[in-house]
Design an enzyme around this catalytic site. Structure first.
Site, PDB file in Angstrom:
ATOM      1  N   ALA A 130       0.848  -0.941   0.098  1.00 49.94           N
ATOM      2  CA  ALA A 130      -0.110  -0.029  -0.082  1.00 49.94           C
ATOM      3  C   ALA A 130       0.844   1.403  -0.214  1.00 49.94           C
ATOM      4  CB  ALA A 130      -1.007  -0.091   1.237  1.00 49.94           C
ATOM      5  N   SER A 131       0.314   2.234  -0.406  1.00 41.01           N
ATOM      6  CA  SER A 131       1.249   3.351  -0.609  1.00 41.01           C
ATOM      7  C   SER A 131       0.342   4.923  -0.274  1.00 41.01           C
ATOM      8  CB  SER A 131       1.923   3.612  -2.099  1.00 41.01           C
ATOM      9  OG  SER A 131       2.456   4.754  -2.238  1.00 41.01           O
ATOM     10  N   ALA A 132       0.942   5.678   0.481  1.00 45.95           N
ATOM     11  CA  ALA A 132       0.248   6.998   0.697  1.00 45.95           C
ATOM     12  C   ALA A 132       0.935   8.165   0.757  1.00 45.95           C
ATOM     13  CB  ALA A 132      -0.437   7.103   2.088  1.00 45.95           C
ATOM     14  N   SER A 133       0.800   9.260   0.847  1.00 50.97           N
ATOM     15  CA  SER A 133       1.611  10.611   0.896  1.00 50.97           C
ATOM     16  C   SER A 133       2.811  10.606   1.771  1.00 50.97           C
ATOM     17  CB  SER A 133       0.664  11.699   1.084  1.00 50.97           C
ATOM     18  OG  SER A 133       0.127  11.692   2.410  1.00 50.97           O
ATOM     19  N   ALA A 135       3.869   7.712   3.663  1.00 45.51           N
ATOM     20  CA  ALA A 135       4.759   6.428   3.845  1.00 45.51           C
ATOM     21  C   ALA A 135       4.173   5.381   2.968  1.00 45.51           C
ATOM     22  CB  ALA A 135       4.687   5.838   5.248  1.00 45.51           C
ATOM     23  N   GLN A 136       4.911   4.427   2.923  1.00 46.78           N
ATOM     24  CA  GLN A 136       4.427   3.017   2.162  1.00 46.78           C
ATOM     25  C   GLN A 136       4.523   1.786   2.872  1.00 46.78           C
ATOM     26  OE1 GLN A 136       6.042   3.597  -1.704  1.00 46.78           O
ATOM     27  NE2 GLN A 136       7.429   1.847  -1.504  1.00 46.78           N
ATOM     28  N   VAL A 137       4.069   0.634   2.528  1.00 48.78           N
ATOM     29  CA  VAL A 137       4.047  -0.298   3.415  1.00 48.78           C
ATOM     30  C   VAL A 137       4.453  -1.667   2.563  1.00 48.78           C
ATOM     31  CG1 VAL A 137       2.568  -2.284   4.705  1.00 48.78           C
ATOM     32  CG2 VAL A 137       2.266   0.163   4.850  1.00 48.78           C
ATOM     33  N   ASP A 287      -8.417   8.310  13.245  1.00 50.05           N
ATOM     34  CA  ASP A 287      -8.367   8.233  11.916  1.00 50.05           C
ATOM     35  C   ASP A 287      -9.079   7.123  11.306  1.00 50.05           C
ATOM     36  OD1 ASP A 287      -7.801   9.228   9.456  1.00 50.05           O
ATOM     37  OD2 ASP A 287      -5.701   8.195   9.564  1.00 50.05           O
TER      38      ASP A 287
END
Length: 543
Positions: A130-133, A135-137, A287
């Site tokens: 998964a990827s976000a603004s 961090a990513q996993v 969140d």
């Protein structure tokens, strides 16, 4: 302003004009320099005039990148700042960006841990899960025991971007009071400061690890919520290692129904988890959007939530919890006078607030809502309307309540999506009544005494000495007060005599002056001498 900041500012202005966001500025606030500047940029026309303003704002933030997307997400929870249509559009912003290279992620992890990845992990997948603004996993297994884990890695280039954009946000916030009629009340600098704090919290994965550990401990062995285990030995500020979980995304209603999940119980447990976190633990996951919530594959008739991404949490102090619970109960009973009084007693609105006017304003906003059936009433929107009404009476922005309201909207929306007939009021009221009863009854008194027992057992041997010292101090204080009273009495008597003599002396001197003016020769001299002597006598009494 540095050249890079100037270039970034020019890009922001170009994007805002391309989406016609100059419409946000009232015509009366467009000064002559702004008019000239806008005409000089005549080629930057609104290319999306067929779309409503809220959608254009959302698209502009998406164009500006992840930092502005997250800013828009935060603004969507501050519905006192925007019209509902704009806030609803901002809530649609998705924090999804393309992943960065897996080899770069590997180097980032190795630099943080201080050695080659294979020293601690096997089967590292360079393809991001998964990827976000921020961090990513990536997935891997622990070498020491073979457990499946996920590694969350901060983007290596994100910090300078965040710092530059936040500096620009502060500059733009300084313009808001000049451009918008209600700009000062919106406190734009405080909004940016709140966002900056949220970003800095998310950039420190040790903080997220600590939050996850706390939430896991709070719900240890709970059938309602499971928080994955954190492997603290491998966690650093830019790397988080935790147990890999498997579950159905809570937004995948079809998959949940396919495995015969008890949707009613699942929806009710979401409400129970929220109120348990807020009122029992004073520590809640703030969140809880659908991307961070899963449902376990096991026991679909006794469903359990799985929560991830604990970077943003909220907490309430004891006084806030009590006032909030009493507010909710007063709402259940439609006792708007009580709601108004609680807001004043809690200090959320100024103490000089007119209770009658405040009660009437709350009744005007909330009474039409309560005419609907209970299962159609939005708990979160009632709270939102209440806070917006209170802000008209100068309610200070309470960050912990903003987080609470945002989380409640998530939970309620999720619950209604799972089970449209969810009656959140019926689910919540017994919980709140039991909690309030526990806070004021005999069990609460016994808990307080038990909590203070170690302190008093330590102080008990010192009690006679402390009591003796207190009595001696009281005796000395009383003696000092008596002496001071006596001296003040004497001083008052002397000052009274002095004022009397000053009056006589002044009268004689004035009389001498009058007689001199009418040409009486001898009397004025005697009056001057007598007045002067009496004045000097009065002056000696003041010393």
């Amino acid at each position: 302003m540095t050249p890079s900041e100037l270039r970034r500012l020019c890009l922001i202005i170009r994007v805002f004009l391309a989406y016609g966001l100059d419409e946000l500025i009232p015509l009366m606030r467009i000064t002559l320099p702004l008019r000239i500047g806008r005409r000089c940029l005549f080629w930057m026309r609104n290319r999306h005039g067929d779309k409503p303003l809220g959608e254009r704002l959302r698209l502009a933030l998406q164009t500006l990148g992840p930092v502005w997307i997250k800013f828009g997400q935060m603004l969507s929870t501050r519905r006192d700042l925007f019209a509902p249509a704009i806030a609803d559009q901002l809530a649609l912003l998705q924090d999804r960006v393309a992943p960065f290279d897996g080899a770069l992620a590997r180097r980032q992890i190795e630099a943080s841990l201080g050695g080659p990845l294979e020293q601690w992990f096997d089967d590292f997948d360079s393809q991001a899960l998964a990827s976000a603004s921020i961090a990513q996993v990536h997935t891997a297994t622990l070498r020491e025991n073979g457990r499946e884990v996920v590694l969350k890695v901060i983007r290596p280039d994100i910090q300078p971007i965040i710092r530059a954009d936040v500096r620009l946000m502060y500059r733009l916030a300084g313009w808001v009071p000049k451009l918008l009629p209600d700009g000062r009340r919106l406190r734009p600098r405080e909004v940016v400061r709140e966002y900056e704090k949220t970003l800095l919290d998310e950039l420190n994965l040790l903080r997220e690890a600590a939050n996850a550990i706390q939430l896991r401990r709070n719900f240890d062995a709970s059938p309602m919520l499971y928080i994955p285990e954190v492997f603290s030995d491998y966690c650093r500020e830019s790397v988080l290692v935790m147990e890999r979980i498997y579950g159905v995304p809570v937004s995948d209603i079809a998959a949940l129904r396919a495995q015969n999940t008890n949707m009613k119980l699942l929806a009710e447990r979401g409400v129970q988890v929220f109120f348990t976190q807020v009122f029992r633990d004073s520590f809640f996951h703030a969140d809880m959007h659908p991307g961070n919530i899963f449902v376990s594959y096991e026991h679909p008739q006794d469903p359990q939530y799985i929560g991830i991404d604990c970077g943003i949490v909220g907490s309430l102090n004891k006084a806030d919890k009590r006032y909030l619970a009493e507010n909710f109960i007063a709402f259940f009973n439609r006792d708007y006078r009580k709601v108004a009084e609680l807001h004043v007693d809690s200090g959320w609105v100024p103490p000089d607030t007119n209770i009658e006017e405040f009660e009437f304003a709350i009744r005007t906003v909330c009474e039409p809502i309560f005419e609907k059936p209970l299962d159609q009433i939005s708990f979160g929107h009632v709270l939102l309307n209440l806070f917006n009404t209170a802000r008209r009476f100068n309610m200070e922005v309470q960050p912990q309540l903003v987080l609470l309201q945002k989380t409640l909207l998530y939970v309620e929306g999720l619950g209604r999506q799972l089970y449209p007939q969810l009656d959140l009021w019926t689910t919540a009221k017994p919980f709140l009544e039991n909690w309030l009863h526990d806070q004021v009854g005999l069990p609460a008194l016994m808990r307080a005494l038990k909590a203070k027992a170690p302190y008093w057992s330590e102080k008990l041997p010192e009690l006679p000495e402390l009591l003796y010292d207190s009595l001696q101090q009281q005796r000395r204080l009383q003696h000092s007060m008596d002496s001071m009273t006596h001296r003040l009495g004497q001083q008052g008597s002397r000052q009274g005599r002095a004022r009397y003599l000053f009056g006589i002396g002044a009268t004689l001197l004035l009389s001498g002056t009058i007689l001199t003016m009418v040409n009486i020769a001898l009397w004025p001299i005697g009056l001057y001498v007598a007045g002067g002597v009496i004045w000097l006598a009065g002056w000696r009494y003041t010393r």
